[in-house]
Design an enzyme around this catalytic site. Structure first.
Site, PDB file in Angstrom:
ATOM      1  N   PRO A   1       0.848  -1.212   0.000  1.00  0.00           N
ATOM      2  CA  PRO A   1       0.000   0.000   0.000  1.00  0.00           C
ATOM      3  C   PRO A   1       0.876   1.252   0.000  1.00  0.00           C
ATOM      4  O   PRO A   1       1.609   1.509   0.952  1.00  0.00           O
ATOM      5  CB  PRO A   1      -0.818  -0.128   1.288  1.00  0.00           C
ATOM      6  CG  PRO A   1      -0.027  -1.046   2.156  1.00  0.00           C
ATOM      7  CD  PRO A   1       0.730  -1.971   1.259  1.00  0.00           C
TER       8      PRO A   1
ATOM      9  N   VAL B   1       1.983   5.175  -0.009  1.00  0.00           N
ATOM     10  CA  VAL B   1       1.667   6.535   0.426  1.00  0.00           C
ATOM     11  C   VAL B   1       2.831   7.409   0.008  1.00  0.00           C
ATOM     12  O   VAL B   1       3.988   7.022   0.175  1.00  0.00           O
ATOM     13  CB  VAL B   1       1.466   6.614   1.958  1.00  0.00           C
ATOM     14  CG1 VAL B   1       1.355   8.064   2.408  1.00  0.00           C
ATOM     15  CG2 VAL B   1       0.222   5.847   2.371  1.00  0.00           C
TER      16      VAL B   1
ATOM     17  N   ASP C   1       6.035   2.070   1.819  1.00  0.00           N
ATOM     18  CA  ASP C   1       5.149   0.934   2.036  1.00  0.00           C
ATOM     19  C   ASP C   1       4.490   1.144   3.401  1.00  0.00           C
ATOM     20  O   ASP C   1       5.143   1.029   4.440  1.00  0.00           O
ATOM     21  CB  ASP C   1       5.960  -0.365   2.008  1.00  0.00           C
ATOM     22  CG  ASP C   1       5.079  -1.608   2.167  1.00  0.00           C
ATOM     23  OD1 ASP C   1       3.921  -1.483   2.579  1.00  0.00           O
ATOM     24  OD2 ASP C   1       5.590  -2.718   1.878  1.00  0.00           O
ATOM     25  N   HIS C   2       3.207   1.457   3.372  1.00  0.00           N
ATOM     26  CA  HIS C   2       2.526   1.862   4.611  1.00  0.00           C
ATOM     27  C   HIS C   2       2.360   0.701   5.591  1.00  0.00           C
ATOM     28  O   HIS C   2       1.983   0.910   6.759  1.00  0.00           O
ATOM     29  CB  HIS C   2       1.156   2.462   4.290  1.00  0.00           C
ATOM     30  CG  HIS C   2       0.735   3.553   5.233  1.00  0.00           C
ATOM     31  ND1 HIS C   2       1.188   3.639   6.529  1.00  0.00           N
ATOM     32  CD2 HIS C   2      -0.119   4.597   5.081  1.00  0.00           C
ATOM     33  CE1 HIS C   2       0.644   4.690   7.125  1.00  0.00           C
ATOM     34  NE2 HIS C   2      -0.160   5.290   6.269  1.00  0.00           N
ATOM     35  N   ARG C   3       2.627  -0.529   5.144  1.00  0.00           N
ATOM     36  CA  ARG C   3       2.590  -1.640   6.085  1.00  0.00           C
ATOM     37  C   ARG C   3       3.773  -1.593   7.047  1.00  0.00           C
ATOM     38  O   ARG C   3       3.707  -2.130   8.150  1.00  0.00           O
ATOM     39  CB  ARG C   3       2.627  -2.975   5.328  1.00  0.00           C
ATOM     40  CG  ARG C   3       1.452  -3.202   4.386  1.00  0.00           C
ATOM     41  CD  ARG C   3       1.669  -4.462   3.569  1.00  0.00           C
ATOM     42  NE  ARG C   3       2.897  -4.377   2.763  1.00  0.00           N
ATOM     43  CZ  ARG C   3       3.389  -5.387   2.036  1.00  0.00           C
ATOM     44  NH1 ARG C   3       2.762  -6.554   2.028  1.00  0.00           N
ATOM     45  NH2 ARG C   3       4.491  -5.224   1.327  1.00  0.00           N
TER      46      ARG C   3
END
Length: 572
Positions: free
Chosen positions: A363, A365, A543-545
């Site tokens: 994901p 951002v 990587d928003h994780r």
């Protein structure tokens, strides 16, 4: 003399296939061991494939532009073998075909067997062909694979064609001109059409391997060929795609080749079979005497994803090929509107798959900010003369790389990799920065290792070298691996901000806009005023994780601090 087949080697770790971009040799050329014979584009880079033999090029089995799996035979050579008495090399072909061992053991018996080509129905024309065209280079017919294929399709003996190319090489135009001038001999029912044309020198001595299928109408009839109806057929993905495009089933395509005991179909087999079907369909549509009614072929939009209708009944007519037209059944490669079709493979396909995997796995951002780089511009101008004295062209990239390392040391989660299967985040202790480089083949990302251990001038020279070799496609696959963070400079082309896609499985990527003078607000004598100043726009995708937005902003602040105060880079 012996015929040696050469298979496409593993040209890089994890590479399963490659596109044969160009041949660097032709049949009849003398080559030495380690001499490049072909250029192959993999999903990593463009590489030269060297010969493993000293000898003479016998035959090219792959067309330029064809996708070839690693391990497939691409070329054969005639190689001198000490103590070999049979100069024609036919005895070796007999040995490879598995004929009687007694005949192979005795040279006299082998010479007797050498006159028969394995796998042929009539052995008489073979000695004549060998006599007509001696094995010396001066007696060979020089022609590229495309011209040889056209000659087989038109039933033209290449040995009889006068070549107009360099060194007497036969071109496709020469083959067509010869076929047009000999139209009388090509009529159906003619004596010459009852048997296959005499083989060229490259057709001799290749054992059970065949590089061509029978040409359409060589038996003097216009009937559609009987489908093979196999349950299992081996073929490369490119061949299967060609079969779908031409509207034929690979299990129906006739072939004499086998791999591991199974029938093996090549693109040439598919083309010959599809051409024969088109000819039969055209004959039936014009009242040419077909026993079964053949439906009029519908116009096909090449861009459509349509499958041809097929009949399960044994007596039904053959389906019209997907690439056929009402005018004459020629295969088209682009719609009538004039759109151009470009193959989606090699580096471009790899980029696409990597971007798709990254975008749909991590994901994204993107954090945007702008650094005011007055001091950076001044520092570079001051160091440029010293760099020039050392033969180095100093750009802003080394400064940015050093600033990134400073940010990664303070915020290690941006220099990490998420391993989903193990459910763990690996914080990397190496600082290997990938530098995205735009090339004619697409975006390539060579990696500069150990940025934290190198100086500005050393980084500038290494980046210049890697970028130059990326553009001329001479990078080694290992030079594009091991990155922990990537930088992309879209500002070199133009623009301020972007949303770069992470180079998966990395966790972040930093995009650089163009350094230009833009209006900024500065405090002077207790008042605020708008003045022009050089600024550098930054676009950081994460990587928003793994990384939160606040951590991304803190990382960007650290990078900007080091760019705005270049003396801080001395600590890096």
């Amino acid at each position: 003399m012996a015929v040696k087949e050469f298979k496409l080697p593993d040209v890089g770790e994890g590479v399963a296939e490659g596109e044969l971009v160009s041949w660097l040799v032709a049949p009849g050329d003398r080559v030495e061991e380690d001499q490049p014979v072909a250029e192959v584009e993999t999903d990593k880079a463009l590489v030269e494939v060297p010969s493993s033999y000293d000898g003479t090029v016998e035959e090219l089995f792959v067309e330029e532009g064809e996708m070839v799996p690693v391990g497939d035979v691409i070329i054969s050579f005639r190689v001198d073998e000490e103590g070999e008495a049979d100069e024609t090399g036919e005895a070796d072909a007999v040995d490879e075909a598995g004929d009687e061992t007694a005949a192979a053991a005795e040279s006299e018996a082998a010479a007797d067997e050498a006159s028969a080509e394995p796998g042929t129905a009539d052995a008489e024309p073979e000695p004549a062909a060998a006599d007509a065209e001696p094995e010396t280079p001066s007696g060979r017919t020089f022609a590229p694979p495309s011209a040889r294929r056209l000659a087989r399709e038109l039933g033209v003996d290449l040995a009889a064609v006068d070549g107009s190319g360099p060194g007497g090489r036969v071109t496709e135009a020469d083959v067509r001109a010869h076929a047009a001038g000999d139209a009388g001999g090509a009529d159906a029912g003619g004596a010459e059409s009852d048997e296959a044309p005499a083989p060229t020198p490259t057709d001799v001595g290749s054992g059970d391997r065949k590089s061509a299928v029978r040409k359409r109408g060589e038996d003097g009839s216009g009937d559609a060929p009987e489908p093979a109806g196999r349950d299992t057929t081996l073929a490369t993905p490119a061949t299967r795609k060609l079969a779908r495009d031409r509207g034929v089933d690979v299990d129906d395509v006739p072939t004499d080749e086998t791999r591991d005991g199974e029938a093996f179909v090549t693109g040439e087999h598919v083309r010959a079979y599809a051409d024969a079907l088109e000819s039969a369909a055209a004959t039936a549509s014009t009242g040419g005497g077909s026993a079964e009614p053949t439906p009029e072929p519908e116009p096909v939009d090449v861009g459509a994803d349509a499958e041809p209708a097929a009949s399960d009944a044994a007596g039904d007519a053959e389906p019209a090929p997907a690439g056929a037209t009402e005018a004459g059944g020629d295969e088209t490669s682009a719609p009538e509107s004039g759109d151009e079709t470009v193959p989606y493979r090699g580096v471009r396909r790899t980029i696409g798959k990597q971007m798709e995997r990254s975008k749909f796995t991590a994901p994204h951002v993107t954090h945007h900010d702008t650094a005011e780089v007055d001091a950076l511009v001044a520092a570079r101008e001051e160091l440029k003369p010293t760099a020039a004295e050392r033969g180095v062209k100093l750009t802003y990239m080394p400064f940015v790389m050093k600033a990134i390392v400073a940010g990664l040391k303070e915020h290690p989660y941006l220099n990490s990799e998420l391993r989903e299967d193990e459910e763990e985040i690996v914080l990397k202790k190496e600082y290997n920065l990938g530098i995205a480089v735009a090339t004619d083949a697409g975006l390539m990302v060579p990696v500069v290792d150990d940025v934290d251990e190198k100086g500005l001038f050393e980084l500038a020279e290494e980046v210049r070298d890697l970028a130059a070799r990326a553009r001329d496609r001479s990078l080694k696959p290992a030079e594009m691996k091991g990155g922990t963070f990537t930088v992309t400079n879209f500002g070199a082309v133009g623009g301020e901000f972007a949303t770069p896609i992470i180079n998966y499985p990395e966790t972040a990527i930093l995009g650089l806009g163009a350094i230009e003078e833009r209006p900024v607000v500065r405090e002077r004598d207790g008042t605020s005023e708008v003045v022009p100043a050089p600024t550098l726009p930054l676009s950081l995708s994460i990587d928003h994780r793994v990384v939160d937005g606040a951590v991304a902003a803190e990382f960007a602040n650290t990078v900007m601090e080091h760019l705005e105060t270049p003396l801080l880079l001395l600590n890096e």
